[in-house]
Design a protein around this motif. Structure first.
Motif, PDB file in Angstrom:
ATOM      1  N   TYR A  13       0.833  -1.208   0.000  1.00  0.00           N
ATOM      2  CA  TYR A  13       0.000   0.000   0.000  1.00  0.00           C
ATOM      3  C   TYR A  13       0.870   1.262   0.000  1.00  0.00           C
ATOM      4  O   TYR A  13       0.603   2.219  -0.735  1.00  0.00           O
ATOM      5  CB  TYR A  13      -0.909  -0.016   1.222  1.00  0.00           C
ATOM      6  CG  TYR A  13      -1.559   1.299   1.553  1.00  0.00           C
ATOM      7  CD1 TYR A  13      -2.719   1.709   0.901  1.00  0.00           C
ATOM      8  CD2 TYR A  13      -1.007   2.152   2.520  1.00  0.00           C
ATOM      9  CE1 TYR A  13      -3.314   2.931   1.201  1.00  0.00           C
ATOM     10  CE2 TYR A  13      -1.594   3.358   2.829  1.00  0.00           C
ATOM     11  CZ  TYR A  13      -2.747   3.758   2.169  1.00  0.00           C
ATOM     12  OH  TYR A  13      -3.336   4.967   2.463  1.00  0.00           O
ATOM     13  N   GLU A  14       1.913   1.258   0.824  1.00  0.00           N
ATOM     14  CA  GLU A  14       2.722   2.468   1.001  1.00  0.00           C
ATOM     15  C   GLU A  14       3.477   2.862  -0.268  1.00  0.00           C
ATOM     16  O   GLU A  14       3.830   4.037  -0.438  1.00  0.00           O
ATOM     17  CB  GLU A  14       3.706   2.279   2.158  1.00  0.00           C
ATOM     18  CG  GLU A  14       3.032   2.318   3.522  1.00  0.00           C
ATOM     19  CD  GLU A  14       4.034   2.560   4.635  1.00  0.00           C
ATOM     20  OE1 GLU A  14       4.981   1.748   4.728  1.00  0.00           O
ATOM     21  OE2 GLU A  14       3.874   3.535   5.381  1.00  0.00           O
ATOM     22  N   LYS A  15       3.729   1.927  -1.153  1.00  0.00           N
ATOM     23  CA  LYS A  15       4.440   2.239  -2.394  1.00  0.00           C
ATOM     24  C   LYS A  15       3.680   3.255  -3.243  1.00  0.00           C
ATOM     25  O   LYS A  15       4.287   4.046  -3.968  1.00  0.00           O
ATOM     26  CB  LYS A  15       4.675   0.963  -3.203  1.00  0.00           C
ATOM     27  CG  LYS A  15       5.716   0.038  -2.598  1.00  0.00           C
ATOM     28  CD  LYS A  15       5.865  -1.217  -3.438  1.00  0.00           C
ATOM     29  CE  LYS A  15       6.879  -2.181  -2.823  1.00  0.00           C
ATOM     30  NZ  LYS A  15       6.994  -3.443  -3.618  1.00  0.00           N
ATOM     31  N   SER A  16       2.348   3.249  -3.154  1.00  0.00           N
ATOM     32  CA  SER A  16       1.549   4.134  -4.023  1.00  0.00           C
ATOM     33  C   SER A  16       0.639   5.098  -3.272  1.00  0.00           C
ATOM     34  O   SER A  16       0.274   6.141  -3.828  1.00  0.00           O
ATOM     35  CB  SER A  16       0.688   3.290  -4.976  1.00  0.00           C
ATOM     36  OG  SER A  16       1.476   2.406  -5.732  1.00  0.00           O
ATOM     37  N   ILE A  24      -9.083   5.571  10.023  1.00  0.00           N
ATOM     38  CA  ILE A  24      -7.944   5.399  10.921  1.00  0.00           C
ATOM     39  C   ILE A  24      -6.718   5.877  10.154  1.00  0.00           C
ATOM     40  O   ILE A  24      -6.399   5.342   9.089  1.00  0.00           O
ATOM     41  CB  ILE A  24      -7.749   3.926  11.341  1.00  0.00           C
ATOM     42  CG1 ILE A  24      -9.027   3.362  11.968  1.00  0.00           C
ATOM     43  CG2 ILE A  24      -6.589   3.818  12.338  1.00  0.00           C
ATOM     44  CD1 ILE A  24      -8.912   1.895  12.374  1.00  0.00           C
ATOM     45  N   PRO A  25      -6.009   6.893  10.644  1.00  0.00           N
ATOM     46  CA  PRO A  25      -4.856   7.436   9.911  1.00  0.00           C
ATOM     47  C   PRO A  25      -3.769   6.392   9.664  1.00  0.00           C
ATOM     48  O   PRO A  25      -3.513   5.525  10.507  1.00  0.00           O
ATOM     49  CB  PRO A  25      -4.342   8.552  10.834  1.00  0.00           C
ATOM     50  CG  PRO A  25      -5.541   8.950  11.642  1.00  0.00           C
ATOM     51  CD  PRO A  25      -6.321   7.682  11.852  1.00  0.00           C
ATOM     52  N   ASP A  26      -3.120   6.493   8.520  1.00  0.00           N
ATOM     53  CA  ASP A  26      -2.082   5.535   8.129  1.00  0.00           C
ATOM     54  C   ASP A  26      -0.931   5.490   9.130  1.00  0.00           C
ATOM     55  O   ASP A  26      -0.416   4.416   9.450  1.00  0.00           O
ATOM     56  CB  ASP A  26      -1.515   5.902   6.754  1.00  0.00           C
ATOM     57  CG  ASP A  26      -2.502   5.641   5.629  1.00  0.00           C
ATOM     58  OD1 ASP A  26      -3.539   4.994   5.885  1.00  0.00           O
ATOM     59  OD2 ASP A  26      -2.226   6.067   4.490  1.00  0.00           O
ATOM     60  N   ASP A  70      -4.375   7.978   4.041  1.00  0.00           N
ATOM     61  CA  ASP A  70      -5.322   7.537   5.083  1.00  0.00           C
ATOM     62  C   ASP A  70      -6.478   6.699   4.544  1.00  0.00           C
ATOM     63  O   ASP A  70      -7.622   6.814   4.993  1.00  0.00           O
ATOM     64  CB  ASP A  70      -5.876   8.758   5.849  1.00  0.00           C
ATOM     65  CG  ASP A  70      -4.801   9.441   6.689  1.00  0.00           C
ATOM     66  OD1 ASP A  70      -3.769   8.792   6.963  1.00  0.00           O
ATOM     67  OD2 ASP A  70      -4.997  10.602   7.077  1.00  0.00           O
ATOM     68  N   ILE A  71      -6.157   5.832   3.564  1.00  0.00           N
ATOM     69  CA  ILE A  71      -7.199   4.940   3.051  1.00  0.00           C
ATOM     70  C   ILE A  71      -6.823   3.465   3.239  1.00  0.00           C
ATOM     71  O   ILE A  71      -7.489   2.584   2.709  1.00  0.00           O
ATOM     72  CB  ILE A  71      -7.492   5.214   1.551  1.00  0.00           C
ATOM     73  CG1 ILE A  71      -6.216   5.049   0.707  1.00  0.00           C
ATOM     74  CG2 ILE A  71      -8.124   6.585   1.363  1.00  0.00           C
ATOM     75  CD1 ILE A  71      -6.458   5.109  -0.798  1.00  0.00           C
TER      76      ILE A  71
END
Length: 593
Positions: free
Chosen positions: A235-238, A305-307, A243-244
């Motif tokens: 997820y973090e790569k893109s 919920i924030p990343d 916050d999704i």
């Protein structure tokens, strides 16, 4: 320095490196490379005594290492390792031993074993073991903190390094910090959430995340023990910082992948997962059971919920090793196991009330005593009380000297019949320690009796599920306690689920909505009609029939055999309550007329 040496052992394992480690822990450590080859067997080779620490003329700890002939895991060859350690302690007359069992990959179990003492006498038949399972593949934070930081001046200090309560305390303090960060961030991000609702929501999130930790520990999602960590990394790569992650990535995992039969597309095939992740989601186990079902008032509110806080929580949680193993009084793994989490959650949610988690030994005693007393009261055969006590309680002597009660086949069948049909309700169930304790004791005694009369036992997963279905109930005023109790029962069941059912098209776990319920157990009346614990409510035949039908419907719900939802069954309950109250109103009107 000790922690640095330990980290080097984890990264580049060699049993010889422990000599330097123990010299750092206690300068009295005497290296004595003595071959223990005569203890080698079909499971272990390269046995060696690395040395010993003499705390006094009468107190000695030995250090031994063995290579396992098969790959190690938390479960593999546990009993053989335990028996090996006990045998060596007996024959060397040592007060305690640290035993290191390692495999060719460098994974190792680091265990403290010692005989129990009664007064001033050691019992060479009763031992306790405390273990850390260490693997370079996972972060071994607890092991490095406890074993790396504590010096070993006395045997009591070494026991402290292997203390479950101390390990629990460390984990709880860190967990509480991350939990509070999540609550605060969610309350700020979602204006409609008050602080109490935010706490419940994050507790539910934590429960689900931890359950996934156990699922992936069994390798049931894509064959990986790091599926959810890898999901976050993908997820973090893109999308990092958008916050999704919770709404677009975790919610499909929670409410679709783990709550539908294998092969069903996740997020309706419209998602941002890689092809591999999409496939792993589709083939995730169909758990059902309620934990991954939508909770009204929480999962239907589109909360964010924030990343950053999720990332911090994952970093903390997965720095600790999960184990799919239940502890016993004699044998404790110092890792994240189901009981460990029960302690943490009960402390977390009862912090303001000052409630205390009941230790397993006390729970076990209560379970056994109450079952013996109940059998004495309800059995129709002239069974001697001391035989029942011998059946349920272990004595302090050797295994071969244990008494297990003397029963005829008829008496065994009578006791079995009673235990298989017993109903147990904890009216203040908390995190479920009493129900889980009862499940273990009932299973143990039923298997003991069945073996005497030649009955074949089912696999433990089916046995546990049957006990929950037939016998266990709980009530709690607070909804969060219901969730935690259900989690404990599901986890205790799940860790024994056989691998062959992971691709089942039927739900693997039972539904517990009508087993453990929110409510006030002190209230046993509807109007003037009482519902006693034993016997029947004083209601008319029409209502009794409806209650029987409702009971059958709840049994079908438990086994996931009905299409009705929980709320629909609750509506039928309410209809029965209304029938009872309406009949009372009619009776009062007749009296008034």
């Amino acid at each position: 320095m000790s922690r640095i040496i330990l980290q080097d052992i984890i990264d580049n394992f060699s049993p010889e490196k422990f000599t330097r480690f123990f010299r750092e822990k206690n300068r009295s450590f005497a290296p004595r490379q003595e071959s223990f080859g005569y203890y080698n067997d079909e499971y272990f080779s390269d046995g060696v005594k690395s040395g010993e620490i003499r705390f006094s003329e009468s107190e000695k700890l030995i250090v031994c290492a063995f290579k396992s002939k098969q790959a190690l895991s938390e479960r593999s060859a546990k009993k053989a390792q335990y028996e090996k350690g006990k045998k060596i302690l007996k024959e060397t007359q040592s007060d305690a031993g640290i035993f290191i069992f390692y495999d060719h990959q460098g994974n190792f179990r680091f265990s403290l074993i010692y005989p129990e003492t009664f007064g001033n006498r050691r019992k060479w038949s009763n031992f306790r073991r405390f273990t850390y399972f260490v693997s370079r593949e996972f972060t071994n934070k607890t092991f490095l903190q406890r074993i790396g930081d504590i010096v070993f001046p006395t045997l009591d200090k070494i026991k402290e390094a292997f203390s479950l309560s101390a390990v629990t305390e460390i984990f709880y303090k860190e967990f509480f910090i991350e939990y509070e960060k999540l609550v605060k961030s969610v309350a700020n991000k979602n204006q409609s959430l008050d602080n109490e609702k935010a706490r419940d929501f994050i507790l539910l999130f934590a429960i689900r995340t931890i359950f996934i930790g156990f699922i992936q520990k069994k390798g049931w999602i894509g064959g990986s023990e790091k599926f959810i960590q890898n999901l976050l990394a993908e997820y973090e790569k893109s999308f990092s910082g958008k916050d999704i992650f919770y709404s677009k990535w975790l919610c499909p995992l929670f409410f679709e992948a783990l709550n539908s039969p294998p092969g069903q597309k996740t997020a309706y095939g419209s998602n941002d997962f890689s092809q591999e992740t999409e496939k792993n989601m589709q083939m995730a186990p169909y758990l059902n059971g309620g934990i991954f079902g939508n909770k009204d008032g929480f999962d239907d509110q589109s909360y964010i919920i924030p990343d950053k806080e999720i990332k911090d929580f994952f970093a903390f949680l997965f720095s600790h090793n999960f184990t799919i193993e239940e502890n016993s009084y004699e044998d404790e793994d110092l890792q994240l196991n189901p009981e460990f989490l029960g302690i943490i959650f009960e402390r977390l949610v009862n912090k303001a009330d000052g409630a205390v988690y009941t230790p397993r030994t006390e729970v076990d005693l209560m379970c056994r005593l109450s079952l013996v007393k109940w059998l004495i009261k309800n059995i129709n055969l002239p069974i001697q009380k001391h035989n029942l006590y011998e059946l349920f309680f272990r004595e302090g002597g050797k295994e071969e000297d244990q008494k297990h009660g003397i029963f005829s086949d008829l008496e065994c069948k009578e006791i079995l019949s009673l235990l298989e049909n017993i109903t147990i309700c904890d009216p203040a169930v908390g995190s479920g320690a009493f129900l889980v304790g009862m499940m273990h004791v009932l299973d143990e005694i039923e298997q003991s009796l069945k073996s005497r009369i030649g009955l074949t036992a089912n696999e433990i997963f089916e046995r546990k599920k049957k006990i929950i279905a037939n016998s266990l109930y709980g009530v709690e005023v607070k909804e969060w306690a219901v969730w935690i109790c259900q989690l404990r029962l599901w986890l205790s069941l799940f860790i024994d689920a056989p691998d062959e059912i992971k691709n089942s098209f039927e739900p693997i776990l039972p539904s517990l909505d009508f087993k453990v319920r929110q409510g006030d157990s002190l209230v046993q009346r509807i109007g003037s009609k009482s519902f006693p614990v034993k016997g029947h409510a004083l209601v008319n035949e029409s209502v009794k029939r409806k209650v029987t039908q409702l009971k059958n419907l709840k049994n079908e719900y438990f086994t996931n055999k009905t299409a009705l939802k929980a709320w629909e069954i609750r509506q039928r309950e309410l209809a029965i309550y209304n029938n009872i109250l309406q009949s009372e109103i009619e009776e009062k009107q007749k009296e008034l007329n």
